[in-house]
Enzyme design. Structure first.
Site, PDB file in Angstrom:
ATOM      1  N   LEU A  69       0.881  -1.154   0.000  1.00 35.32           N
ATOM      2  CA  LEU A  69       0.000   0.000   0.000  1.00 35.32           C
ATOM      3  C   LEU A  69       0.919   1.205   0.000  1.00 35.32           C
ATOM      4  CD1 LEU A  69      -3.061   0.659   0.132  1.00 35.32           C
ATOM      5  CD2 LEU A  69      -2.856   0.749   2.614  1.00 35.32           C
ATOM      6  N   ASP A  70       0.702   2.131  -0.918  1.00 37.45           N
ATOM      7  CA  ASP A  70       1.609   3.270  -1.067  1.00 37.45           C
ATOM      8  C   ASP A  70       1.912   3.936   0.270  1.00 37.45           C
ATOM      9  OD1 ASP A  70       1.528   2.840  -3.779  1.00 37.45           O
ATOM     10  OD2 ASP A  70       0.009   4.377  -4.160  1.00 37.45           O
ATOM     11  N   LYS A  71       3.107   4.493   0.381  1.00 37.53           N
ATOM     12  CA  LYS A  71       3.520   5.163   1.616  1.00 37.53           C
ATOM     13  C   LYS A  71       2.551   6.272   2.003  1.00 37.53           C
ATOM     14  CE  LYS A  71       7.527   7.374   3.807  1.00 37.53           C
ATOM     15  NZ  LYS A  71       8.954   7.767   3.651  1.00 37.53           N
ATOM     16  N   ASP A  72       2.029   6.996   1.020  1.00 35.87           N
ATOM     17  CA  ASP A  72       1.112   8.103   1.306  1.00 35.87           C
ATOM     18  C   ASP A  72      -0.324   7.649   1.522  1.00 35.87           C
ATOM     19  OD1 ASP A  72       3.238   9.866   1.019  1.00 35.87           O
ATOM     20  OD2 ASP A  72       2.873  10.153  -1.122  1.00 35.87           O
ATOM     21  N   SER A  73      -0.625   6.390   1.208  1.00 36.14           N
ATOM     22  CA  SER A  73      -1.984   5.875   1.353  1.00 36.14           C
ATOM     23  C   SER A  73      -2.178   5.252   2.725  1.00 36.14           C
ATOM     24  CB  SER A  73      -2.276   4.837   0.269  1.00 36.14           C
ATOM     25  OG  SER A  73      -2.137   5.404  -1.019  1.00 36.14           O
TER      26      SER A  73
END
Length: 212
Positions: A69-73
């Site tokens: 899961l993306d770092k920003d998500s």
């Protein structure tokens, strides 16, 4: 127990096993947890990244993230010590559902949602058809059956939108629910049984065999 192993030797309960002088512990317990990932945490088991998900959780057994899961998500990610389960969930041809709630930087038009439903060109391929439902002026719910790198963000970029917030709320039958950010829960009972059944059923049936 200090004696070199031979072909066919069995390890009995209570025996000590070492490889190159280091103890090896056999873990017979199957572990699957659901974690509500905060922004900034990286879905890697590498200790080289100080923001890695394993150190953040601090679980008392060795587990690994199922996918990323993306770092920003933010939102739901599963972690487990079951390599076979991980492989079945991540195998693209099985088409397992992952559901997200997305907020973008400006009002979402119906033709944009329809474009997402049909497929968007990113990373030299066309995304699979998917389910998309508008929630409010700038938010929508989307269900994917593939996991291309930063897929939703790239789809939005292609269509002229910037993602302001992205939360994964479901993986197959496992839901984020009211799990607090930064917290995790063990999955067990009927919920875990259903997860295994879904992965086995789709694997055996060959559902979703789509060339990417």
């Amino acid at each position: 127990d200090g004696i070199p192993a031979g072909l066919g030797d069995k390890v009995l309960p209570g025996q000590s096993v070492c490889v190159d002088g280091e103890s090896v512990f056999r873990n017979p317990d199957r572990v699957v947890i659901a974690f509500h990932k905060p922004a900034g945490v990286v879905c890697t088991s590498s200790k080289k990244d100080r923001d890695n998900i394993i150190d953040y959780i601090g679980f008392d057994q060795r587990i690994y993230p199922v996918g990323r899961l993306d770092k920003d998500s933010t939102g739901l990610i599963l972690l487990t010590n079951d390599g076979e389960l991980t492989d079945r969930i991540l195998r693209g041809r099985n088409g397992h559902e992952k559901e997200y709630v997305v907020r973008v930087d400006r009002p979402v038009k119906e033709n944009v949602l329809e474009a997402m439903r049909q497929g968007v060109p990113i990373l030299d391929t066309m995304t699979r058809p998917c389910q998309v439902e508008k929630m409010d002026e700038r938010s929508f719910r989307i269900i994917l059956t593939q996991g291309l790198n930063r897929q939703i963000r790239r789809m939005c970029d292609t269509l002229g939108y910037r993602v302001a917030r992205l939360v994964r709320v479901r993986i197959m039958n496992i839901e984020l629910g009211d799990l607090k950010t930064g917290s995790y829960r063990k999955i067990g009972g009927a919920e875990l049984k259903e997860l295994y059944e879904q992965t086995k059923n789709r694997e055996n049936a060959g559902i979703g065999k789509i060339t990417e």
